[in-house]
Design a protein around this motif. Structure first.
Motif, PDB file in Angstrom:
ATOM      1  N   ILE A 554       0.514  -1.695  -0.324  1.00 37.37           N
ATOM      2  CA  ILE A 554       0.019  -0.417   0.167  1.00 37.37           C
ATOM      3  C   ILE A 554       0.726   1.257   0.119  1.00 37.37           C
ATOM      4  O   ILE A 554       0.276   2.055  -0.413  1.00 37.37           O
ATOM      5  CB  ILE A 554      -0.290  -0.395   1.555  1.00 37.37           C
ATOM      6  N   MET A 555       1.627   1.296   1.044  1.00 40.58           N
ATOM      7  CA  MET A 555       2.811   2.382   0.660  1.00 40.58           C
ATOM      8  C   MET A 555       3.914   2.636  -0.982  1.00 40.58           C
ATOM      9  O   MET A 555       3.043   3.310  -1.327  1.00 40.58           O
ATOM     10  CB  MET A 555       3.622   2.085   1.912  1.00 40.58           C
ATOM     11  N   GLY A 557       1.958   1.597  -3.130  1.00 38.45           N
ATOM     12  CA  GLY A 557       1.421   2.372  -3.999  1.00 38.45           C
ATOM     13  C   GLY A 557       1.314   3.441  -4.028  1.00 38.45           C
ATOM     14  O   GLY A 557       0.687   4.438  -5.031  1.00 38.45           O
ATOM     15  N   VAL A 558       0.928   3.906  -2.519  1.00 36.22           N
ATOM     16  CA  VAL A 558       0.903   5.434  -2.818  1.00 36.22           C
ATOM     17  C   VAL A 558       2.178   5.995  -3.167  1.00 36.22           C
ATOM     18  O   VAL A 558       1.606   7.107  -4.032  1.00 36.22           O
ATOM     19  CB  VAL A 558       0.155   5.709  -1.115  1.00 36.22           C
ATOM     20  N   ALA A 559       3.387   6.129  -2.668  1.00 30.33           N
ATOM     21  CA  ALA A 559       4.325   6.028  -3.506  1.00 30.33           C
ATOM     22  C   ALA A 559       4.377   6.668  -5.230  1.00 30.33           C
ATOM     23  O   ALA A 559       4.523   7.675  -5.525  1.00 30.33           O
ATOM     24  CB  ALA A 559       5.635   5.106  -2.934  1.00 30.33           C
ATOM     25  N   PHE A 561       1.599   6.836  -7.078  1.00 26.86           N
ATOM     26  CA  PHE A 561       0.367   7.323  -7.051  1.00 26.86           C
ATOM     27  C   PHE A 561       0.651   9.026  -6.921  1.00 26.86           C
ATOM     28  O   PHE A 561       0.637   9.715  -7.723  1.00 26.86           O
ATOM     29  CB  PHE A 561      -0.925   6.875  -5.700  1.00 26.86           C
ATOM     30  N   ALA A 562       1.920   9.133  -5.604  1.00 25.26           N
ATOM     31  CA  ALA A 562       2.192  10.365  -5.771  1.00 25.26           C
ATOM     32  C   ALA A 562       3.293  10.973  -6.772  1.00 25.26           C
ATOM     33  O   ALA A 562       3.336  11.558  -6.844  1.00 25.26           O
ATOM     34  CB  ALA A 562       2.997  10.502  -4.268  1.00 25.26           C
ATOM     35  N   GLY A 606      -3.553   6.561 -10.513  1.00 27.87           N
ATOM     36  CA  GLY A 606      -4.580   5.238  -9.646  1.00 27.87           C
ATOM     37  C   GLY A 606      -4.475   4.126  -9.632  1.00 27.87           C
ATOM     38  O   GLY A 606      -4.711   3.318  -9.173  1.00 27.87           O
ATOM     39  N   GLY A 609      -1.045   2.619  -8.777  1.00 27.49           N
ATOM     40  CA  GLY A 609      -1.178   2.373  -7.600  1.00 27.49           C
ATOM     41  C   GLY A 609      -1.731   1.362  -6.578  1.00 27.49           C
ATOM     42  O   GLY A 609      -1.587   1.146  -6.029  1.00 27.49           O
ATOM     43  N   ALA A 613      -0.429  -1.989  -5.538  1.00 30.60           N
ATOM     44  CA  ALA A 613      -0.396  -2.712  -4.422  1.00 30.60           C
ATOM     45  C   ALA A 613      -1.090  -3.434  -3.564  1.00 30.60           C
ATOM     46  O   ALA A 613      -1.314  -3.787  -2.491  1.00 30.60           O
ATOM     47  CB  ALA A 613      -2.156  -1.452  -3.353  1.00 30.60           C
TER      48      ALA A 613
END
Length: 842
Positions: A554-555, A557-559, A561-562, A606, A609, A613
């Motif tokens: 998840i981290m 994926g968030v990274a 996405f960012a 998205g 990400g 994730a």
């Protein structure tokens, strides 16, 4: 080969299953036909054994895993009484189980390929049908054989993984039983036990003395240079740590003697950091010292555990002493966190440090007993004595009078403990001494250790949490030294400083919990390897029902996405500021392209990400399908506006900067967003119009294709004016204005005969319709000036009002007329009459 089951009893089931699988694999028959349904071949088309590099490699991995698993089972039986070894075995078995699960994943692409190829070949011809080519039959047999081997290998890997999980569960049960057995182990305490302990003590002491002296002699003769080098590097590191600590964090741990009454937040902050930072520094120094001694081969195998335990005890006693100094502040009453008298704070500090020292000495002696194989009775007596001392200290502390006097003077004699605390301390002390006297030495030692270790860690965590709460309070972070330094360095506003205080409080919360909870778990008997496994599972494998979530995933994926959003924003700015700006693309087109790239980039980011994730969206398909119906009804307007926004961006009936007129408003388009369009009126009022209304209703756009526009200026003159001259003058005025286009040519039209004027209209085109008002204004001024110079009159409306007065009302003698006569006002009947009764009022 002997297998195993979860209850630890040896069986041959696993060996039989393994032999069956191997036999099936060697003969080419599928051992796990339920895994993938196979096409039933005819007797003449039995699957053949296939030599495949992938299958051979996987078979070798499975055989290796089987050998390792049986070796683990033997090691578990051999280390049934060693908790640390069992913990390490559990980690290794978990790693092996994950490796076995990977085998099925590695075989899946090959199996899909075989299935696809068999589907292309089709089923074998049935009896009575025409035969097929021998090459096709041979190819089908080869594919069926490969598929059967893959099914067999998958079944073996699954069987091994199940057996591995069973062995891991068995280890957990063994460790739980071992902990319970050690905690509640009973030893008969009698005079014989004391005499045996006394006899063993002298012999054990002599053995320890001989070993330590021989090691020291060896080090002095042969390891002088390595020992000196290790000690020199250790002390050099200590000096560096001290310098860095006081240079960087001196303001956090230093008590300013000039502050007579520090705030509660300052006292909390200094207490927390003056405990944590020096303890971490001494921990780094002691760890580095042991590492250097081990690296330079100064420590012998039997001496290394003793040195490690001694260094650990030094760190423990130092931590407890710093905590007592920070919280109780024996010699600084103005920095004290609790309401105690000076004498009470000093006595409590001494008692706490003594309890930590007694536990530390007990730990060192236990390590020495294990290293030199001392008799068990000596270990029992040692633990009994330490537990009795700790219990006695707690019992004595309950009779102290440490509470601050009623007058608030810390130098005055204190008051006794509150009754609840006093009775609780006495009960705890008596419990420790009674447990040891009754023979439950293991329980007494465990409780004595937890009183010191767990109590110290919990107090430190509590101080940290209180510090974070105080710092994150409104308008409090700016009062700290760090807050003032940040405000001065970065010129932070009060709002930004307050938000920084919230972040600082959260970081302190996290630091206190992350450092405190593992220490408590380790003190309660968990091994560091257990914490490592839990941490790995927490961040890599969290199961919620059938959904598996990885925090690391998840981290990541968030990274991603960012990163995708950052790349999208950069691409938007680059295209807008370089490519389209240099190409002189219209501002509206630039905005549409920029917005479209933003939507597309966000959607792609998205998707990437979510994929990174590791979230399986197919598991949520049923829930999403159920929610979509309700969402479809509840959010249909929002969806309609969103789709309308996409249509506006693609069709571009208007764009940002256009002058539009709707049924309700008129102004300039400022922004086209997902849901609505922002229109700014001429009065600078922002009107938010839903996109669906702009699609479904008529919208006028003054600047749709270009900014060319026509202006109309009505002009009126009196009936006495010459119309042809008026038209000539107006034409000269409009032709002379520089803002009027020559093509199409301007025109002056005689539009109507007004009630009191001749009406004309100037019709002209301008290059920018947004300049219409200035052009109209200039032309009107020019018209007024020329008309005055030419003597052309611009009339204003005239009205004639005629009153028709009836003669028979003049002589009427009615009650109403008589009443009006008495009022002093003239009525219509009193007006003078002339020859004509029509009176004109102008």
């Amino acid at each position: 080969m002997v297998g195993f089951s979860p209850d630890g009893l040896a069986t041959r089931a696993f060996a039989q299953d393994s032999q069956t699988s191997v036999t099936a694999s060697s003969s080419g028959q599928p051992a796990a036909e339920d895994a993938v349904p196979a096409v039933a071949p005819q007797a003449s088309e039995a699957p053949v054994q296939v030599q495949d590099a992938l299958i051979s490699s996987v078979q070798q991995r499975i055989d290796n895993a089987r050998e390792r698993l049986n070796a683990f089972a033997r090691r578990v039986d051999a280390n049934a009484e060693n908790d640390r070894a069992l913990s390490e075995l559990g980690i290794e078995i978990g790693t092996l189980v994950r490796e076995l699960l990977v085998i099925s994943v590695d075989l899946r692409p090959r199996l899909n390929e075989l299935q696809l190829r068999l589907g292309e070949l089709g089923a074998a011809p049935e009896e009575g049908q025409s035969s097929e080519a021998p090459d096709l039959t041979e190819e089908r047999n080869r594919l069926n054989g490969a598929r059967a081997q893959i099914n067999a290998l998958t079944g073996q890997a699954e069987d091994l993984s199940i057996a591995g999980r069973a062995l891991a569960d068995r280890i957990i049960e063994m460790r739980r039983a071992l902990f319970t057995e050690q905690l509640f182990a009973h030893t008969e305490i009698s005079g014989d036990v004391f005499s045996q302990a006394a006899e063993s003590f002298s012999s054990a002491l002599q053995s320890m003395q001989r070993s330590i002296v021989s090691w020291m002699s060896f080090v002095i003769k042969f390891k002088t240079v390595p020992l000196s080098t290790a000690l020199f590097l250790s002390f050099a590191l200590a000096i560096v740590i001290l310098i860095v600590e006081y240079r960087l964090f001196g303001s956090l741990i230093h008590r300013d003697p000039g502050i007579e009454d520090p705030s509660y937040m300052s006292r909390l902050s200094v207490a927390f950091w003056s405990t944590i930072l020096p303890s971490m520094a001494i921990g780094v120094f002691l760890s580095a010292t042991y590492f250097l001694l081990e690296t330079f081969n100064v420590l012998r195998a039997d001496i290394a555990p003793i040195i490690a335990s001694l260094l650990a005890v030094i760190g423990l006693v130092f931590f407890v002493a710093m905590l007592a100094r920070s919280v109780l502040a024996p010699f600084a009453p103005n920095w004290r966190l609790v309401r105690l008298s000076n004498r009470g704070a000093q006595n409590l500090s001494l008692a706490v440090v003594l309890m930590a020292l007694v536990n530390g000495i007990d730990y060192v002696f236990a390590t020495m007993s294990a290293a030199f194989s001392s008799p068990v009775v000596l270990t029992v007596m040692k633990s009994l004595v330490s537990s009795m001392i700790v219990g006695l200290l707690i019992f004595v502390v309950s009779f102290l009078r440490p509470v601050l006097a009623t007058d608030g003077n810390p130098y005055s004699p204190g008051r006794p403990w509150p009754r609840t605390i006093a009775y609780g301390l006495r009960l705890l002390g008596l419990l420790l001494m009674a447990a040891g006297a009754l023979g439950y030495v293991g329980m007494a030692r465990f409780l004595a250790t937890q009183v010191v270790l767990t109590g110290a860690v919990i107090v430190t965590m509590y101080i940290g949490i209180l510090s974070g709460k105080a710092i994150s309070a409104p308008n409090q972070f700016g009062e700290t030294r760090v807050g003032r330094a940040l405000s001065k360095r970065f010129s932070l506003t009060p709002v930004a400083l307050d938000q920084a205080g919230i972040l600082a409080g959260l970081l302190i919360y996290a630091f206190a919990l992350v450092t405190g909870i593992p220490l408590i778990l380790i003190s309660w008997g968990f091994q560091p390897s257990d914490l490592q496994v839990w941490l790995v599972n927490l961040f890599t494998e969290v199961n919620i029902g059938t959904i598996r979530i990885s925090i690391f995933g998840i981290m990541g994926g968030v990274a991603l996405f960012a990163v995708g959003l950052v790349v999208t924003r950069w691409l938007q700015k680059w295209l807008d500021g370089n490519v389209m700006a240099r190409s002189q693309v219209d501002a509206g087109v630039r905005n549409s392209v920029k917005t479209g790239i933003g939507y597309l980039g966000t959607a792609i980011a998205g998707i990437i990400g979510v994929s990174a994730a590791g979230i399986d969206l197919s598991s949520l398909a049923l829930v999403a399908g159920a929610l979509s119906l309700g969402i479809g009804f509840g959010l249909q307007n929002i969806v309609s506006n969103f789709v309308s926004g996409l249509i506006l961006l693609v069709e571009r009936p208007f764009k940002v900067g256009d002058w539009v007129a709707t049924s309700t408003t008129e102004g300039f388009v400022k922004r086209i967003s997902v849901r609505a369009t922002e229109i700014e009126t001429f009065q600078r009022q922002s009107i938010i119009v839903p996109n669906s209304e702009l699609i479904n209703s008529p919208v006028g756009n003054w600047t749709h294709r270009n900014k060319l526009g026509r202006i109309e200026i009505p002009v009126s003159v009196s009936y006495d004016s010459d119309p042809r001259r008026v038209m000539e003058v107006l034409q000269e005025i409009v032709d002379a204005h520089p803002g009027i286009l020559r093509n199409p040519a301007p025109a002056v039209m005689f539009t109507a005969f007004g009630e009191s004027s001749l009406d004309f209209e100037i019709r002209a085109f301008i290059g920018d319709v947004l300049d219409g008002w200035p052009v109209r204004n200039a032309i009107r001024l020019a018209v007024v000036e020329r008309f005055r110079a030419e003597g052309i009159e611009m009339p204003y409306p005239h009205r004639e009002v005629r009153l028709h007065v009836a003669k028979d009302l003049s002589d009427a003698d009615t009650p109403g007329s008589r009443s009006r006569k008495g009022s002093g006002k003239k009525t219509v009947s009193q007006l003078p009459l002339g020859a004509d009764d029509d009176k004109v009022l102008s």
